[in-house]
Motif scaffolding. Structure first.
Motif, PDB file in Angstrom:
ATOM      1  N   VAL A  51       3.705   6.437  -5.702  1.00 29.53           N
ATOM      2  CA  VAL A  51       3.459   7.820  -5.278  1.00 29.53           C
ATOM      3  C   VAL A  51       2.709   7.891  -3.951  1.00 29.53           C
ATOM      4  N   ALA A  52       2.211   6.753  -3.454  1.00 29.78           N
ATOM      5  CA  ALA A  52       1.479   6.768  -2.181  1.00 29.78           C
ATOM      6  C   ALA A  52       1.259   5.350  -1.692  1.00 29.78           C
ATOM      7  N   VAL A  53       1.071   5.229  -0.377  1.00 29.65           N
ATOM      8  CA  VAL A  53       0.616   3.994   0.249  1.00 29.65           C
ATOM      9  C   VAL A  53      -0.776   4.248   0.806  1.00 29.65           C
ATOM     10  N   LEU A  54      -1.714   3.383   0.471  1.00 28.86           N
ATOM     11  CA  LEU A  54      -3.085   3.487   0.953  1.00 28.86           C
ATOM     12  C   LEU A  54      -3.341   2.348   1.935  1.00 28.86           C
ATOM     13  N   LEU A  55      -3.950   2.667   3.074  1.00 25.20           N
ATOM     14  CA  LEU A  55      -4.203   1.684   4.120  1.00 25.20           C
ATOM     15  C   LEU A  55      -5.703   1.533   4.336  1.00 25.20           C
ATOM     16  N   THR A  56      -6.190   0.306   4.222  1.00 26.12           N
ATOM     17  CA  THR A  56      -7.620   0.075   4.418  1.00 26.12           C
ATOM     18  C   THR A  56      -8.015   0.160   5.884  1.00 26.12           C
ATOM     19  N   LEU A  67       5.975   2.315   7.170  1.00 24.41           N
ATOM     20  CA  LEU A  67       7.039   3.300   7.411  1.00 24.41           C
ATOM     21  C   LEU A  67       8.236   3.087   6.482  1.00 24.41           C
ATOM     22  N   PRO A  68       8.812   1.884   6.419  1.00 24.22           N
ATOM     23  CA  PRO A  68       9.960   1.731   5.505  1.00 24.22           C
ATOM     24  C   PRO A  68       9.601   1.947   4.043  1.00 24.22           C
ATOM     25  N   VAL A  69       8.396   1.533   3.623  1.00 23.13           N
ATOM     26  CA  VAL A  69       8.010   1.739   2.223  1.00 23.13           C
ATOM     27  C   VAL A  69       7.883   3.225   1.916  1.00 23.13           C
ATOM     28  N   CYS A  70       7.246   3.966   2.810  1.00 24.62           N
ATOM     29  CA  CYS A  70       7.070   5.406   2.578  1.00 24.62           C
ATOM     30  C   CYS A  70       8.388   6.156   2.655  1.00 24.62           C
ATOM     31  N   GLN A  71       9.205   5.821   3.642  1.00 24.02           N
ATOM     32  CA  GLN A  71      10.444   6.562   3.828  1.00 24.02           C
ATOM     33  C   GLN A  71      11.437   6.276   2.700  1.00 24.02           C
ATOM     34  N   ASP A  74       9.910   8.274  -0.223  1.00 24.42           N
ATOM     35  CA  ASP A  74       9.466   9.647   0.060  1.00 24.42           C
ATOM     36  C   ASP A  74       8.049   9.876  -0.463  1.00 24.42           C
ATOM     37  N   VAL A  75       7.136   8.993  -0.045  1.00 27.14           N
ATOM     38  CA  VAL A  75       5.736   9.105  -0.462  1.00 27.14           C
ATOM     39  C   VAL A  75       4.851   9.157   0.779  1.00 27.14           C
ATOM     40  N   PRO A  76       3.639   9.721   0.674  1.00 31.14           N
ATOM     41  CA  PRO A  76       2.735   9.796   1.820  1.00 31.14           C
ATOM     42  C   PRO A  76       1.986   8.498   2.049  1.00 31.14           C
ATOM     43  N   ASP A 114       6.537  10.345   7.683  1.00 34.46           N
ATOM     44  CA  ASP A 114       6.623  11.805   7.780  1.00 34.46           C
ATOM     45  C   ASP A 114       5.370  12.502   7.261  1.00 34.46           C
ATOM     46  N   ASP A 115       4.724  11.908   6.264  1.00 34.59           N
ATOM     47  CA  ASP A 115       3.565  12.536   5.627  1.00 34.59           C
ATOM     48  C   ASP A 115       2.386  11.572   5.692  1.00 34.59           C
ATOM     49  N   VAL A 116       1.418  11.860   6.561  1.00 34.41           N
ATOM     50  CA  VAL A 116       0.218  11.036   6.702  1.00 34.41           C
ATOM     51  C   VAL A 116      -0.994  11.882   6.345  1.00 34.41           C
ATOM     52  N   ARG A 117      -1.845  11.364   5.451  1.00 28.61           N
ATOM     53  CA  ARG A 117      -3.001  12.107   4.969  1.00 28.61           C
ATOM     54  C   ARG A 117      -4.271  11.309   5.223  1.00 28.61           C
ATOM     55  N   ALA A 118      -5.400  12.009   5.267  1.00 29.24           N
ATOM     56  CA  ALA A 118      -6.666  11.401   5.665  1.00 29.24           C
ATOM     57  C   ALA A 118      -7.422  10.827   4.475  1.00 29.24           C
TER      58      ALA A 118
END
Length: 222
Positions: A51-56, A67-71, A74-76, A114-118
């Motif tokens: 449901v999401a990718v988190l980046l440290t 990018l390929p994992v999210c696209q 379709d996850v942020p 497409d969807d990047v969150r803080a």
């Protein structure tokens, strides 16, 4: 709790898949270079639904496949605002000319999902049936964070490149600061309980207690 970790093909960067258990939703942490095959295998074998990718943080060895994992799913993607520019321009954060070959590969292009969150300091992230606490821990990069997972049996820290078994992340790249790293170690990591299990961005797992007792960078602060 299901925590599956494996090293990426370059730099041994640890990618983690975290879920309440098999057959559940999950998050993917730090998908680096060439992780797709192992990642797909873990997701399939455990019947997991990302449901999401988190980046440290924003270094390319942790973000190459975001990018390929999210696209594909379709996850942020979640990243601290201080490192967000690195998603589209990883060269600047590595001190390299824009467009220079990376990992020996020519003509690479990068873009944000497409969807990047803080990920905000002291923020609470309730996602995929998990409860994570975000702490801003600059020093390795300006936007480095650590993520604490509150689990029933133990607390787990996804430390990125802030803390390793026996060492810490380098501070000599653009955006790095030894002074900021020292403050992050002192105020973010040292107050954590000894029993917290550390899942670092590189190398084996450890605990806060073990690092407090043996890691020279922490010992000099205690």
């Amino acid at each position: 709790m299901l925590i599956e970790g494996f090293p990426a093909q370059v730099a041994g960067t640890n990618c983690f898949v975290v879920a309440p258990g098999p057959g559940e939703q999950c998050v993917i942490i730090d998908p680096g270079y060439g992780v797709s095959g192992q990642l797909d295998e873990i997701l399939t074998d455990n019947r997991l639904h990302p449901v999401a990718v988190l980046l440290t943080h924003g270094h390319l060895d942790h973000t190459f496949s975001v990018l390929p994992v999210c696209q594909a799913r379709d996850v942020p993607a979640y990243i601290h605002p201080g490192d967000r520019p690195a998603l589209a321009d990883p060269w600047t954060g590595l001190g390299l000319p824009f467009g220079a070959p990376l990992f020996g590969v020519q003509n690479l292009t990068f873009a944000e999902p497409d969807d990047v969150r803080a990920l905000d300091d002291h923020g609470r992230l309730d996602i995929a049936g998990l409860s994570l606490t975000v702490r801003h821990a600059p020093g390795h990069t300006a936007g480095s964070v650590v993520l604490t997972l509150d689990a029933a049996d133990e607390d787990v820290l996804f430390a990125g490149d802030v803390l390793f078994a026996g060492s810490i992340g380098r501070t000599d790249l653009p955006g790095g600061s030894m002074a900021a790293m020292t403050e992050s170690l002192r105020t973010v990591l040292l107050p954590m309980p000894d029993a917290v299990v550390v899942c670092p961005g590189h190398g084996p797992r450890t605990t806060i207690g073990r690092e407090r007792a043996t890691n020279p960078f922490l010992r000099e602060l205690t």
